[in-house]
Design a protein around this motif. Structure first.
Motif, PDB file in Angstrom:
ATOM      1  N   THR A  69      -7.911  63.374  33.899  1.00  0.00           N
ATOM      2  CA  THR A  69      -6.755  62.836  34.620  1.00  0.00           C
ATOM      3  C   THR A  69      -6.003  63.960  35.355  1.00  0.00           C
ATOM      4  O   THR A  69      -5.864  65.073  34.854  1.00  0.00           O
ATOM      5  CB  THR A  69      -5.819  62.070  33.654  1.00  0.00           C
ATOM      6  N   THR A  71      -8.314  60.556  42.893  1.00  0.00           N
ATOM      7  CA  THR A  71      -7.712  59.698  43.916  1.00  0.00           C
ATOM      8  C   THR A  71      -7.533  60.473  45.207  1.00  0.00           C
ATOM      9  O   THR A  71      -7.721  59.932  46.295  1.00  0.00           O
ATOM     10  CB  THR A  71      -6.360  59.157  43.408  1.00  0.00           C
ATOM     11  N   SER A 115      -0.659  58.276  37.822  1.00  0.00           N
ATOM     12  CA  SER A 115      -1.981  58.213  37.211  1.00  0.00           C
ATOM     13  C   SER A 115      -2.597  56.825  37.400  1.00  0.00           C
ATOM     14  O   SER A 115      -1.941  55.812  37.231  1.00  0.00           O
ATOM     15  CB  SER A 115      -1.861  58.527  35.713  1.00  0.00           C
TER      16      SER A 115
END
Ligand SMILES: Nc1ncnc2c1ncn2[C@@H]1O[C@H](COP(=O)(O)OP(=O)(O)OP(=O)(O)O)[C@@H](O)[C@H]1O
Length: 979
Positions: A415, A420, A532
């Motif tokens: 993460t 993204t 997130s």
């Protein structure tokens, strides 16, 4: 006083002419001033001036006149009376400048005036000492008087003294006094006259004086000017001297410098000599250098070319390697590392990743411990590399999608490592999703002449193990009603039925749809990432393509997946909903790991269905797709554990061999193609069978050819052997025959002699015709056909000439038989037969000639009994001989005698062999022709063995040169030459 005198000097006209002292003082002042001037100029001669000055100062004493006199005298004396100083003075005057010479003259002119003013005093010389003392006092007073400035003060003083003296002597001296007084009065009158004269003279003198003063002033002025001029000149001279000194110094320096330069010049000359010497070397060196330079340039260009070639080769190698990998079907893995964020930088976190060999697709994780771990991927992007750079290597996947391949691009990683960012990007730095769509539409535009595409887009997410359609309004996890599942729609094709598919015509529309989906995705804030992703976001671009040239249709998909980040729950301190999300994310990622492991180990069962994510990715991970994985990592040394986990996972993914990606041709088309393939396969099979049989035929023909060649070779060897044997036999036979002939001739002669004797003795004379041998008469042909032959011909030695084949053969046969039987009669008969005249030979010849010579060319079988034909062939000429022979010859012992029979067999075999040899020798190309025919036949095997045989058969006589009849062919067949 000095100022006063100067003033008086300046305003000389205003001064009283009677005041001699004043004038003297003024003169002295002038002189003093002059002296002063001269003092300021050290170059003015001062000896006389010093004297004058001293004189004047003295003249200012109490007895000015008395004192002045000697001074004046000394002055004058010094100039006039002293002969000693004349020359010096002249010289002085001569050498003294004009203004200096005038000064003493002026002083000399003043001197008489002073003398005059002091002149009255001397008459008092006989005065008593007291008077003298008084006179001195008076003189003192007088001396003071001039100082007071009164001209007649001295006279009145003297008179006062006299009165005093008179008062002293009173009475006795009254007379004297009167006298004296009278005399004095007279004197006074005289004096007045004198005085007047003097006054006049004084006026004159004063005038002169004035003039002198004026001239003196002029002179002074001039002197001053000159002095000033001299001063300036002196100053100038001084400057010049200084300049000169400077110049001298300069000259000195320059000469030193010149000297130094001279030595330097000498050195330089020497050096130049050396340089000259060196110059030739340098020229040589220059040419050499030039050569080297050109060589270097050529080498450099060569090197450049090589470098370019090398880079091209390297690129090609890489491309080929990539293609190989692609063919092998590996999942391609790109590794991307994000930069340290501001918080990490503030904390002073250091980089744990080494990107030195990133260009080679390698990265090194330094880690906490000293050990380093190296990972290799298809591409490695360091934190500085931007989105554009990343997409450069991703772009070819867009073309693959349009070519009909399924493509799956997904980002995996811890993460907050930039999944993204890589997939979605930001407004200013677009990610893979945007860029690949852009590329897709660009290629669609490029191909619009050849292809027609229909593109639809859908967006979904896997959130807490549930699939949500992101394009459905209100499709948030809480509000969603429609449950979506992954279904297998065809073999190897999985799909999510019910998913909204938005048809898009251009990039903007497609991006709008994808953005709508991305915005609908569940995003939450965690300790690790403020925004997130709490779900796996999946964009699906479906491309239906049609090739306008051949009508081929494709149906491919492009999956763009931004996975949720793996996270350590303990580290992120997730709780509640976030914890549940994290657990689901980790669960699905671990299912993905299981699938990867199973694929890597080529396990029978791949657990695709363990999670929604793996189920969706099944097509992409099981071989039909081209798959690209971005493994995102953090550079922070605190995240090394997670980084290593991600990298290990990525390495395993990279090791999976999926097999070549399959083009997703439309199913309708596919069946048609399948049918075509089936037919083609059948055709192929029948063709294969044909080819196989032909190959076998060719092989068998080749084997036969080989056997024939072998046989031919063996036969040739045998023929050679027989030839040599025949030669030997011929020699022996010839010898034998010659002996026999000689014996026969001898015997005949003996017989003739005996018969002759007997006839002579017993009978009467016979005609010449009666001597003829009956046998010969019998053998003789009809008279018409028998040409007479020279009897000498009969005596011709036996010849092996080919021209008399038949003859020699028969003769040879008979003679041989005779020889074998050792029968003198038969031999004689045979001789008669053979050596008879032409008339006797003709019938036999006519019977034998028709027999073709080739009859004897038939190969001999190994066993004579088994093959009747050769035996017949061998026997026939003998039979003929028997047939035409006379009775004694008709039953030759050769045939009846067993021993002789065997011998004749031997001979005949020899002959046959010899003839056989001839056969071989005559048509040498027949064997080759046979071989050629065999080769041709082999070549023609594909068209049929019979035709090949016919061709070979046709070609054999042609090869032999002479045409042969059917008998020859048969014999050839018997010999096996055509087989
Ligand atoms: N290569 C990069 N260059 C600059 N910034 C980056 C890069 N990669 C990531 N970032 C920044 O790091 C932050 C986290 O990135 P991002 O949200 O993409 O991570 P993620 O892996 O998607 O996280 P999660 O799994 O939690 O969703 C973002 O602010 C992003 O802008």
């Amino acid at each position: 006083m000095e100022e006063g005198s100067s003033e008086s000097g300046q305003d000389g006209g205003a001064l009283s002419a009677a005041s001699v002292g004043t004038e003297a003082v003024a003169a002295a002042a002038v002189v003093r001033k002059t002296v002063k001037m001269s003092e300021t100029r050290d170059f003015i001669p001062c000896a006389s001036e010093g004297t004058c000055l001293r004189d004047y100062s003295r003249s200012s004493g109490s007895s000015a006149a008395a004192a002045a006199q000697p001074d004046v005298a000394s002055c004058t004396g010094s100039s006039e009376a002293a002969p000693r100083d004349d020359a010096d003075a002249d010289a002085e005057i001569h050498h003294t400048p004009d203004y200096a010479r005038r000064a003493p003259a002026a002083r000399l002119r003043i001197a008489p005036l002073e003398l005059f003013s002091a002149a009255p005093s001397p008459p008092a010389a006989p005065r008593p000492p007291a008077k003298a003392a008084d006179a001195e006092d008076a003189a003192d007073d007088g001396a003071a008087a001039p100082e007071a400035g009164a001209g007649g003060g001295a006279q009145e003083g003297a008179m006062g003294c006299q009165i005093a003296r008179t008062d002293k002597g009173n009475g006795d001296c009254c007379g004297q006094l009167r006298q004296e007084y009278d005399s004095l009065l007279r004197e006074k009158g005289e004096c007045r006259r004198v005085l007047e004269d003097l006054m006049r003279e004084n006026d004159l003198k004063t005038k002169e004086c004035h003039e002198a003063q004026t001239s003196l002033r002029d002179l002074q002025m001039e002197l001053m000017r000159k002095s000033m001029h001299v001063g300036s000149l002196a100053f100038a001279v001084e400057g010049q001297v200084k300049e000169k000194t400077r110049w001298r110094q300069l000259l000195k320096d320059l000469s030193e410098k010149f000297k130094a330069l001279k030595t330097e010049h000498q050195i330089l000359l020497k050096e130049s000599e050396e340089y000259k010497k060196c110059l030739s070397d340098a020229t040589q060196m220059t040419t050499t250098i030039h050569q080297y330079m050109s060589q270097y340039a050529s080498l450099e260009s060569e090197f450049k070319d090589l470098k370019e070639k090398f880079s091209e080769e390297a690129k090609e190698h890489k491309d080929l390697y990539n293609k190989l990998i692609e063919l092998k079907g590996n999942i391609r893995v790109f590794c991307r590392c994000r930069p340290l964020n501001t918080e990490e930088t503030a904390e002073g976190a250091s980089m744990a990743i080494d990107f030195d060999s990133a260009k080679d697709g390698e990265l090194i994780v330094r880690g906490h411990v000293s050990s380093k771990k190296v990972f290799k991927f298809d591409s490695v992007f360091n934190p500085e590399e931007d989105q554009e750079k990343v997409f450069e290597k991703t772009a070819p996947f867009a073309t693959s999608v349009l070519d009909g391949f399924n493509v799956c691009i997904f980002a995996y990683g811890q993460t907050g490592t930039g999944k993204t960012f890589t997939m979605e990007g930001t407004e200013g730095a677009r990610g893979v999703n945007y860029r690949i769509l852009d590329e897709l539409f660009r290629v669609v535009k490029d191909r619009h002449d050849l292809f027609q595409y229909e593109i639809t887009v859908s967006a979904l997410e896997v959130y807490n193990e549930q699939i949500h359609d992101l394009l459905l309004t209100g499709s948030q996890p809480s509000t969603t009603t429609k449950r979506l599942e992954v279904r297998q729609v065809a073999e190897g094709v999985h799909h999510v039925p019910g998913l909204v598919e938005a048809r898009v015509a251009n990039m903007d529309e497609a991006w709008d749809v994808l953005q709508t989906g991305s915005k609908a995705r569940v995003v939450g804030s965690t300790n690790a990432n403020e925004h997130s992703s709490r779900s796996h976001c999946i964009h699906c671009v479906m491309v239906k393509g049609e090739n306008l040239m051949n009508g081929e249709r494709t149906n491919s998909k492009l999956w763009l997946i931004d996975l949720a980040g793996s996270e350590r729950v303990a580290k992120t301190d997730a709780q509640g909903e976030r914890l549940k999300e994290a657990q689901n994310i980790n669960k699905s990622l671990s299912a993905l790991g299981d699938v990867i492991s199973a694929l890597a180990t080529k396990s029978q069962h791949i657990p695709f269905r363990n999670s929604k994510l793996t189920h969706l990715l099944q097509d992409s991970l099981s071989g039909d797709s081209k798959t690209l994985m971005f493994v995102q990592i953090s550079p922070n040394e605190n995240d090394v554990g997670e980084t290593l986990c991600s990298l290990n996972f990525a390495s395993r993914v990279r090791g999976i061999e999926l097999g070549q990606a399959r083009k997703q041709v439309d199913v309708g088309e596919l069946s048609r193609y399948k049918l075509m393939v089936g037919r083609a396969k059948q055709d192929c099979k029948s063709k294969d069978a044909q080819i196989k049989s032909m190959e076998e035929t060719i092989q068998s023909l080749e084997a036969k050819n080989k056997a024939k060649d072998l046989l031919t070779m063996n036969l040739q060897d045998k023929i050679k052997e027989l030839e040599s044997q025949l030669l030997v036999e011929r020699k022996i036979a010839r010898q034998h025959v010659d002996n026999k002939i000689a014996q026969d001739v001898e015997r005949k002669q003996q017989q003739q002699q005996q018969s002759h004797k007997m006839e002579e003795n017993s009978t009467y004379m016979r005609s010449p015709m009666s001597e003829r041998n009956l046998n010969t008469t019998m053998e003789r042909p009809p008279l018409s056909a028998a040409p007479k032959k020279d009897p000498g011909m009969a005596k011709q030695p036996f010849s092996d000439s080919n021209n008399s084949d038949t003859y020699s053969f028969n003769q040879l046969m008979s003679l041989a038989e005779e020889k074998e039987n050792a029968n003198p009669d038969a031999a004689a008969k045979a001789r008669r037969v053979s050596l008879c005249n032409g008339g006797a030979r003709q019938p036999r010849r006519s019977s034998l000639i028709p027999l073709p010579r080739r009859n004897s060319l038939m190969p001999l079988p190994a066993g004579g009994a088994k093959t009747p034909a050769p035996a017949l062939a061998a026997a026939s000429p003998l039979d003929k001989i028997k047939e035409y022979s006379s009775p004694p010859l008709s039953s030759p012992p050769v045939m009846s005698n067993d021993k002789g029979g065997s011998r004749s067999k031997r001979i005949s075999s020899i002959l046959r062999r010899s003839l056989q040899k001839k056969v071989v020798i005559r048509p040498p190309p027949s064997g080759q022709a046979g071989r050629r025919a065999g080769a041709v036949a082999a070549a023609a095997a594909a068209q049929g063995i019979d035709s090949a045989r016919r061709a070979a058969a046709r070609r054999v006589p042609a090869g032999g040169g002479a045409p042969r009849g059917g008998v020859h062919q048969n014999r050839d067949k018997e010999r096996g030459w055509n087989h």
